[in-house]
Scaffold this active site. Structure first.
Site, PDB file in Angstrom:
ATOM      1  N   CYS A  46       0.830  -1.208   0.000  1.00  0.00           N
ATOM      2  CA  CYS A  46       0.000   0.000   0.000  1.00  0.00           C
ATOM      3  C   CYS A  46       0.866   1.260   0.000  1.00  0.00           C
ATOM      4  O   CYS A  46       0.404   2.326  -0.358  1.00  0.00           O
ATOM      5  CB  CYS A  46      -0.923  -0.012   1.211  1.00  0.00           C
TER       6      CYS A  46
ATOM      7  N   GLU B  60      -2.851   4.467  13.511  1.00  0.00           N
ATOM      8  CA  GLU B  60      -2.377   3.711  14.663  1.00  0.00           C
ATOM      9  C   GLU B  60      -0.857   3.662  14.688  1.00  0.00           C
ATOM     10  O   GLU B  60      -0.232   3.470  13.667  1.00  0.00           O
ATOM     11  CB  GLU B  60      -2.870   2.261  14.574  1.00  0.00           C
TER      12      GLU B  60
HETATM   13  P1  NAD Z   1     -10.221  -5.841   0.238  1.00  0.00           P
HETATM   14  O1  NAD Z   1     -10.817  -4.593   0.778  1.00  0.00           O
HETATM   15  O2  NAD Z   1     -10.849  -6.466  -0.939  1.00  0.00           O
HETATM   16  O3  NAD Z   1     -10.178  -6.988   1.361  1.00  0.00           O
HETATM   17  C1  NAD Z   1      -9.567  -6.772   2.609  1.00  0.00           C
HETATM   18  C2  NAD Z   1     -10.198  -7.700   3.627  1.00  0.00           C
HETATM   19  O4  NAD Z   1     -11.553  -7.304   3.808  1.00  0.00           O
HETATM   20  C3  NAD Z   1     -10.234  -9.164   3.193  1.00  0.00           C
HETATM   21  O5  NAD Z   1     -10.006  -9.974   4.312  1.00  0.00           O
HETATM   22  C4  NAD Z   1     -11.652  -9.313   2.678  1.00  0.00           C
HETATM   23  O6  NAD Z   1     -12.126 -10.632   2.732  1.00  0.00           O
HETATM   24  C5  NAD Z   1     -12.413  -8.416   3.641  1.00  0.00           C
HETATM   25  N1  NAD Z   1     -13.707  -7.932   3.160  1.00  0.00           N
HETATM   26  C6  NAD Z   1     -14.129  -7.797   1.874  1.00  0.00           C
HETATM   27  N2  NAD Z   1     -15.402  -7.341   1.859  1.00  0.00           N
HETATM   28  C7  NAD Z   1     -15.778  -7.166   3.156  1.00  0.00           C
HETATM   29  C8  NAD Z   1     -16.957  -6.692   3.789  1.00  0.00           C
HETATM   30  N3  NAD Z   1     -18.038  -6.323   3.097  1.00  0.00           N
HETATM   31  N4  NAD Z   1     -16.983  -6.617   5.131  1.00  0.00           N
HETATM   32  C9  NAD Z   1     -15.903  -6.963   5.862  1.00  0.00           C
HETATM   33  N5  NAD Z   1     -14.762  -7.441   5.323  1.00  0.00           N
HETATM   34  C10 NAD Z   1     -14.690  -7.527   3.982  1.00  0.00           C
HETATM   35  O7  NAD Z   1      -8.689  -5.509  -0.019  1.00  0.00           O
HETATM   36  P2  NAD Z   1      -7.599  -6.453  -0.657  1.00  0.00           P
HETATM   37  O8  NAD Z   1      -7.843  -6.535  -2.123  1.00  0.00           O
HETATM   38  O9  NAD Z   1      -7.492  -7.697   0.143  1.00  0.00           O
HETATM   39  O10 NAD Z   1      -6.270  -5.611  -0.369  1.00  0.00           O
HETATM   40  C11 NAD Z   1      -5.804  -4.587  -1.187  1.00  0.00           C
HETATM   41  C12 NAD Z   1      -6.178  -3.241  -0.628  1.00  0.00           C
HETATM   42  O11 NAD Z   1      -5.696  -3.090   0.693  1.00  0.00           O
HETATM   43  C13 NAD Z   1      -5.562  -2.103  -1.422  1.00  0.00           C
HETATM   44  O12 NAD Z   1      -6.527  -1.106  -1.603  1.00  0.00           O
HETATM   45  C14 NAD Z   1      -4.443  -1.616  -0.514  1.00  0.00           C
HETATM   46  O13 NAD Z   1      -4.067  -0.270  -0.711  1.00  0.00           O
HETATM   47  C15 NAD Z   1      -5.059  -1.820   0.814  1.00  0.00           C
HETATM   48  N6  NAD Z   1      -4.048  -1.848   1.857  1.00  0.00           N
HETATM   49  C16 NAD Z   1      -3.945  -0.795   2.712  1.00  0.00           C
HETATM   50  C17 NAD Z   1      -2.970  -0.774   3.694  1.00  0.00           C
HETATM   51  C18 NAD Z   1      -2.831   0.370   4.653  1.00  0.00           C
HETATM   52  O14 NAD Z   1      -2.108   0.241   5.618  1.00  0.00           O
HETATM   53  N7  NAD Z   1      -3.500   1.473   4.436  1.00  0.00           N
HETATM   54  C19 NAD Z   1      -2.100  -1.864   3.819  1.00  0.00           C
HETATM   55  C20 NAD Z   1      -2.235  -2.916   2.921  1.00  0.00           C
HETATM   56  C21 NAD Z   1      -3.219  -2.915   1.949  1.00  0.00           C
END
Ligand code: NAD
Length: 486
Positions: free
Chosen positions: A288, A467
């Site tokens: 990210c 955090e």
């Molecule tokens: P995602 O939002 O698709 O999924 C993240 C998690 O949320 C997964 O465990 C997924 O199963 C769950 N999820 C999906 N729908 C949900 C719902 N309706 N309710 C609750 N949980 C739900 O993200 P991803 O594709 O797994 O990861 C990539 C994204 O994460 C990118 O946008 C990246 O920038 C972001 N990211 C942010 C940080 C940060 O620190 N800001 C760090 C790493 C990744």
């Protein structure tokens, strides 16, 4: 689908037991480097979440009443357990995610271990506040665990991000329901094996595997899960906030980004160039914090373009198990298709691909894997979709700028505000720009350097509830003000 026999199928970990999902439904687990299924993942639902909540509620009274020293010692034991199996964890992380094994072994897993050690020690040093009102009395703040809390994490740094949540939640006396990404669940399963091995009290940590819409949504909706720490995409964060806000849940949301990397002509050129290759393409650009929009001051633009693309072209795309591979597989077929579609979008918006731009077809073990060349694109406007939307893959854009105000406007133009990187040897400019950049993290002449005590996270659509060190311990507690009158 119903369960099939695979070597490496996994189970939920609830109340200290390894359990089949309630409905006995499973999802396929793919190895991105080979494009093959190697195991099954529980396709759990609200019933599994409900039984995890019962277990976590049952464990809460005794866990929350342990001394900080005792909880510290449990966290240290978990850290030791991961450390003792570091090769197994690293191999699992690389197989699930497609990242080079070397990266998993030197970054992801050591950082997950550090998370447990850091919060184990932090809780023994933590204090709450007391305020004296002269001649009136003393107010002090009690910081109490919240109860059952939920931790939901994404696929890009699977164990690292999950443990960044679990460790402080447990340290402060909460019991936890954790949901790893269904795309990369295996290291979380190994974590549950470690917890079982060390005899962590039943129900203190519960890992429920499955999809976001089923498991994640059930966690968000569950009345007894009082706080949620989520890392993932901004659209998912928005959905969680919409469901959880009317229930008055405590929320921490770490979301997507579109990070600028701003390079001035007076930078330390060699250091900048080497770091920019890393900050653009580490973990196939699926961190990210990777800088995906590179802005270069015009006097060095052509030189940078030449040198950067030359180094990028040298990055070997290959089997994550090979030590020579610098770029592994992207995490899934849909994700590869999404990233490739953005390269096409960039071309349609007038972009010129100066490095990469294509899917890579390997031979042998990885012939059906999901690989993309590290890609550099120039010639785009800062406001086009390619430069505004998160791609989250090995794709960066480069563009020149002339003056500070101009590049600040470019950098701040997206809805995101996670991390910015700035390269300059001009101290005044560095401070001035750090203040003006609308990002939760600003790195000057470095990237991904992190002291765990500092707040971490983004502003704008990149998140709320930043955090770090003490803040993360605070997040996982309820503050109560007690006033004693003289
Ligand atoms: P995602 O939002 O698709 O999924 C993240 C998690 O949320 C997964 O465990 C997924 O199963 C769950 N999820 C999906 N729908 C949900 C719902 N309706 N309710 C609750 N949980 C739900 O993200 P991803 O594709 O797994 O990861 C990539 C994204 O994460 C990118 O946008 C990246 O920038 C972001 N990211 C942010 C940080 C940060 O620190 N800001 C760090 C790493 C990744």
């Amino acid at each position: 689908m119903k369960g099939k026999p695979y070597m490496d199928s996994i189970l939920n970990y609830i109340d200290g037991e390894f359990r089949e999902p309630y409905e006995s439904l499973y999802l396929d687990n793919y190895e991105p480097a080979t494009g093959t299924i190697y195991g099954l993942i529980p396709d759990s639902d609200a019933s599994d979440v409900a039984s995890a909540v019962v277990a976590a509620k049952g464990a809460f009274p005794s866990w929350s009443r342990l001394s900080n020293d005792e909880r510290c010692s449990w966290l240290e034991k978990i850290a030791d357990g991961i450390e003792n199996r570091i090769d197994e964890f690293a191999a699992a992380e690389s197989r699930d995610n497609g990242k080079p094994l070397h990266l998993a072994k030197t970054v992801d897993i050591p950082r997950a271990i550090s998370n447990f050690r850091f919060f184990a020690r932090a809780i023994t040093q933590w204090s709450s506040e007391s305020h004296q009102m002269v001649d009136v009395g003393i107010n002090y703040t009690l910081r109490q665990p919240i109860g059952v809390v939920g931790c939901i994490s994404p696929w890009n740094l699977p164990l690292y991000l999950l443990t960044w949540k679990i460790a402080p939640a447990l340290a402060t006396g909460n019991t936890v329901i954790a949901k790893p990404s269904e795309v990369t669940p295996y290291t979380a399963f190994l974590l549950s094996l470690v917890c079982k091995d060390i005899g962590l009290p039943n129900g203190v940590l519960n890992l429920v595997h499955g999809t976001g819409p089923k498991v994640g949504e059930s966690m968000t909706l569950h009345q007894e899960i009082k706080a949620l720490s989520f890392t993932g995409g901004s659209a998912t964060g928005k959905r969680i906030a919409a469901v959880a806000a009317p229930m008055f849940k405590k929320l921490s949301l770490e979301l997507g980004g579109k990070n600028p990397n701003i390079i001035f002509a007076d930078c330390n050129y060699e250091k900048m160039l080497a770091t920019t290759v890393r900050s653009s393409f580490s973990n196939q650009g699926q961190i990210c914090l990777c800088g995906s929009r590179i802005f270069v001051e015009r006097p060095i633009y052509e030189k940078f373009k030449h040198d950067f693309s030359e180094r990028v072209n040298r990055l070997a795309v290959g089997d994550p198990l090979e030590a020579s591979s610098k770029i592994g597989a992207v995490v899934s077929l849909p994700h590869m298709q999404k990233v490739l579609s953005y390269i096409e979008l960039a071309k349609s918006e007038g972009g010129r691909v100066i490095s990469g731009g294509e899917q890579v077809k390997l031979t042998g073990r990885c012939e059906n894997g999901w690989f993309i060349q590290p890609t550099v694109i120039e010639g785009l406007d800062y406001s086009c979709r390619t430069n505004q939307e998160e791609i989250f893959g090995p794709v960066v854009t480069i563009m020149p700028f002339d003056i500070e105000e101009e590049v600040l406007a470019y950098a701040n133009s997206t809805t995101y505000g996670l991390a910015a990187t700035l390269w300059t040897e001009n101290l005044s400019r560095a401070h001035r720009m750090a203040e003006a950049l609308e990002f939760g993290i600003v790195w000057i002449n470095c990237w991904m350097v992190r002291d765990l005590r500092t707040p971490f996270g983004g502003v704008k659509s990149s998140g709320v509830g930043r955090e770090g060190g003490v803040e993360v311990l605070r997040f996982f507690t309820e503050a109560k003000n007690v006033c004693i009158s003289y």
